[in-house]
Write a protein that holds these residues in place. Structure first.
Motif, PDB file in Angstrom:
ATOM      1  N   ASP A 103       4.506  -6.130   1.834  1.00  0.00           N
ATOM      2  CA  ASP A 103       5.557  -5.292   2.426  1.00  0.00           C
ATOM      3  C   ASP A 103       5.005  -3.895   2.677  1.00  0.00           C
ATOM      4  OD1 ASP A 103       7.928  -4.254   3.310  1.00  0.00           O
ATOM      5  OD2 ASP A 103       9.110  -4.826   1.545  1.00  0.00           O
ATOM      6  N   ASP A 104       4.959  -3.495   3.952  1.00  0.00           N
ATOM      7  CA  ASP A 104       4.542  -2.116   4.240  1.00  0.00           C
ATOM      8  C   ASP A 104       5.506  -1.434   5.196  1.00  0.00           C
ATOM      9  OD1 ASP A 104       3.929  -3.372   6.603  1.00  0.00           O
ATOM     10  OD2 ASP A 104       1.762  -2.995   6.517  1.00  0.00           O
ATOM     11  N   ASN A 105       6.725  -1.981   5.252  1.00  0.00           N
ATOM     12  CA  ASN A 105       7.735  -1.402   6.158  1.00  0.00           C
ATOM     13  C   ASN A 105       8.472  -0.237   5.523  1.00  0.00           C
ATOM     14  OD1 ASN A 105       7.623  -2.905   8.553  1.00  0.00           O
ATOM     15  ND2 ASN A 105       8.504  -4.651   7.467  1.00  0.00           N
ATOM     16  N   GLY A 106       8.588   0.833   6.291  1.00  0.00           N
ATOM     17  CA  GLY A 106       9.380   1.979   5.814  1.00  0.00           C
ATOM     18  C   GLY A 106       8.739   2.633   4.600  1.00  0.00           C
ATOM     19  N   ASN A 107       9.472   3.550   3.985  1.00  0.00           N
ATOM     20  CA  ASN A 107       8.897   4.231   2.826  1.00  0.00           C
ATOM     21  C   ASN A 107       9.108   3.391   1.568  1.00  0.00           C
ATOM     22  OD1 ASN A 107      11.524   4.638   1.889  1.00  0.00           O
ATOM     23  ND2 ASN A 107      11.706   6.580   2.983  1.00  0.00           N
ATOM     24  N   ILE A 108       8.494   3.848   0.480  1.00  0.00           N
ATOM     25  CA  ILE A 108       8.533   3.064  -0.762  1.00  0.00           C
ATOM     26  C   ILE A 108       9.959   2.815  -1.226  1.00  0.00           C
ATOM     27  CG2 ILE A 108       8.012   3.211  -3.250  1.00  0.00           C
ATOM     28  CD1 ILE A 108       5.537   2.492  -1.966  1.00  0.00           C
ATOM     29  N   GLY A 109      10.821   3.840  -1.095  1.00  0.00           N
ATOM     30  CA  GLY A 109      12.212   3.699  -1.547  1.00  0.00           C
ATOM     31  C   GLY A 109      12.900   2.551  -0.825  1.00  0.00           C
TER      32      GLY A 109
ATOM     33  N   PRO B 286       0.886  -1.177   0.000  1.00  0.00           N
ATOM     34  CA  PRO B 286       0.000   0.000   0.000  1.00  0.00           C
ATOM     35  C   PRO B 286       0.921   1.223   0.000  1.00  0.00           C
ATOM     36  CG  PRO B 286       0.187  -0.912   2.222  1.00  0.00           C
ATOM     37  CD  PRO B 286       1.080  -1.746   1.341  1.00  0.00           C
ATOM     38  N   LEU B 287       0.596   2.247  -0.786  1.00  0.00           N
ATOM     39  CA  LEU B 287       1.481   3.425  -0.860  1.00  0.00           C
ATOM     40  C   LEU B 287       1.762   3.967   0.544  1.00  0.00           C
ATOM     41  CD1 LEU B 287       2.904   5.588  -2.645  1.00  0.00           C
ATOM     42  CD2 LEU B 287       0.761   6.868  -2.579  1.00  0.00           C
ATOM     43  N   LEU B 288       0.697   4.079   1.348  1.00  0.00           N
ATOM     44  CA  LEU B 288       0.862   4.558   2.722  1.00  0.00           C
ATOM     45  C   LEU B 288       0.257   3.537   3.683  1.00  0.00           C
ATOM     46  CD1 LEU B 288      -0.273   8.229   2.040  1.00  0.00           C
ATOM     47  CD2 LEU B 288       2.090   7.466   2.441  1.00  0.00           C
TER      48      LEU B 288
END
Ligand code: ATP
Length: 434
Positions: free
Chosen positions: A377-383, A348-350
């Motif tokens: 995967d939703d850990n940390g930012n997209i990068g 998810p983007l956020l």
């Protein structure tokens, strides 16, 4: 000359540990030399390699029979095969520091560690001895198999009786082998416990030369299929006097490892050595009857052998890539898609927008039903997520963003180019399976 690239090895070992591919065996106890443990992505990659091999050499063919024999065998089998008397490496010991080395790994008469005088070369049997049952006398001695081949030779008659194959035909096995290596080293390259993928291909004695060439070709095809850099693979005709005790011809397939050019795989012509000896030691007739002529003889054997750990290492080294993307340095594993431990990651983007998370979970569940190797995967930012997935070689990252809620499309980011495209959710499965 091959250049030795210890920096590359260090980077690869660090990546495989950090990302859960390979850990040192018994690490919390300071390790056990010559053993490594696989973490989640290591097991997945290993299993994918094994399935690909099994598919190519067993399932896609009509003439190769799979077996899975016991690791512990009647010790007579290892007497018959010559391993009890002949499976030894020449070893030298330093008179000063008592360290032991393989005689063919040291140059000159001096200890490479302390400069002390090296003694005469002695023979060191590499089989792990163990004992069966409660008593530990000589009658209970057996060995952990040093190669999987033995388990196939002792089942030769069973396969012939159950399936009545015509020559040529083969048996194939994937399994653990154990060797008490004097000097385990170079990560997965030389270890004491490893897996082998082997084929014993039984042929008419007159046909061995042609079929040796045929298997040589098959081994090259495999190397390409599994994503090993074929430019780094070189054949070596093993000269007289240096071949294993059972072989009349051996071609080694060497690889340019960061620590030098050394064996990856081997192809050996074992003649009728094994069947003849197993017949003598077991007193069971292991000859084959030619249906047309009625002749009875021991078929000869061509043996392509593939170490799995060395395959895993060669695949990792061949796919390890450093480049620059959008002005930033990155590291990624350019694994063939069919081998990647994770086929796609869904984000998810956020993380804190319930609508996005709910939609992403829906996409994730839909994909996972069809393709089990999908990761959430939703850990940390997209990068950060991209960097992590790049390092484990995930071919695609799928992001669910606000546009998804409007028009049921997602962004799909390609591992190698870093490019993103919008894809309709309904088309995702065919895109991932392509
Ligand atoms: P080397 O000369 O490197 O010791 P070998 O000639 O003894 O190898 P084989 O007996 O032909 O090796 O074994 C078949 C295959 O098993 C090898 O081609 C290799 O891929 C793998 N293999 C052998 N020994 C080891 C080991 N100690 N660790 C990891 N893989 C191994």
């Amino acid at each position: 000359m091959t250049t030795h690239d210890s920096a590359l090895m260090e980077k690869l070992i660090a990546l495989t540990k950090r990302r859960g591919f390979v850990y040192q065996g018994s690490e919390i106890y300071g390790g056990l030399a010559g053993t490594w443990d696989l973490g989640p992505y290591g097991v997945a990659l290993n299993n994918n390699i094994k399935s690909l091999w099994w598919r190519m050499f067993v399932e896609d063919r009509e003439d190769v029979y799979g077996v899975d024999a016991a690791i512990l065998m009647n010790p007579k089998a290892w007497e018959a095969s010559g391993h009890v008397s002949g499976f030894a490496d020449p070893m030298v010991e330093c008179a000063k520091c008592k360290r032991r080395f393989r005689a063919d790994h040291v140059e000159g008469p001096k200890c490479p560690e302390c400069g002390g005088k090296l003694g005469e070369a002695g023979q060191f049997n590499m089989m792990f001895k163990t004992s069966i049952g409660a008593s530990e006398d000589s009658s209970s001695v057996t060995y952990l198999r040093p190669e999987t081949a033995g388990g196939m030779f002792v089942n030769f008659k069973n396969i012939v009786d159950s399936f009545h194959p015509k020559l040529p035909f083969g048996t194939a096995q994937i399994g653990k082998a154990f060797r008490n290596e004097i000097a385990p080293r170079d990560f997965l390259f030389r270890v004491r416990e490893f897996e082998q993928m082997e084929i014993e291909y039984f042929v008419k004695p007159s046909a061995w030369k042609d079929l040796f060439e045929y298997w040589r070709g098959q081994m090259h095809d495999w190397i390409t299929k599994v994503g090993i850099d074929s430019g780094k693979v070189h054949e070596l005709e093993v000269p007289d006097g240096e071949r294993a005790h059972y072989s009349l011809r051996t071609v080694d397939f060497e690889f340019d490892w960061p620590f030098g050019r050394k064996e990856l795989y081997g192809l050996a012509y074992r003649t009728d050595y094994d069947l003849r000896n197993h017949e003598e030691f077991s007193a069971v007739d292991l000859k084959f009857t030619d249906e047309e002529t009625g002749d009875r003889f021991w078929p000869h054997v061509i043996e392509p052998t593939f170490g799995l750990g060395r395959t895993l290492l060669a695949v990792l080294l061949s796919s390890y890539t450093e480049d620059e993307l959008g002005g930033e340095k990155r590291t990624y594993l350019k694994l063939p898609k069919h081998l990647a431990p994770v086929k796609a990651a869904v984000f998810p983007l956020l993380k804190n927008k319930p609508q996005l998370v709910e939609k992403a979970r829906e996409v994730y569940a839909m994909l996972k039903k069809e393709i089990p190797q999908i990761e959430w995967d939703d850990n940390g930012n997209i990068g950060k997520r991209y960097r992590r997935q790049d390092e484990i070689g995930t071919p695609y990252c799928i992001t669910i963003d606000f546009d998804t809620l409007e028009n049921n499309t997602v962004t799909v980011r390609d591992r190698d180019s870093g490019e993103q495209e919008r894809v309709a959710i309904g088309e995702l499965i065919s895109k991932l399976k392509a």
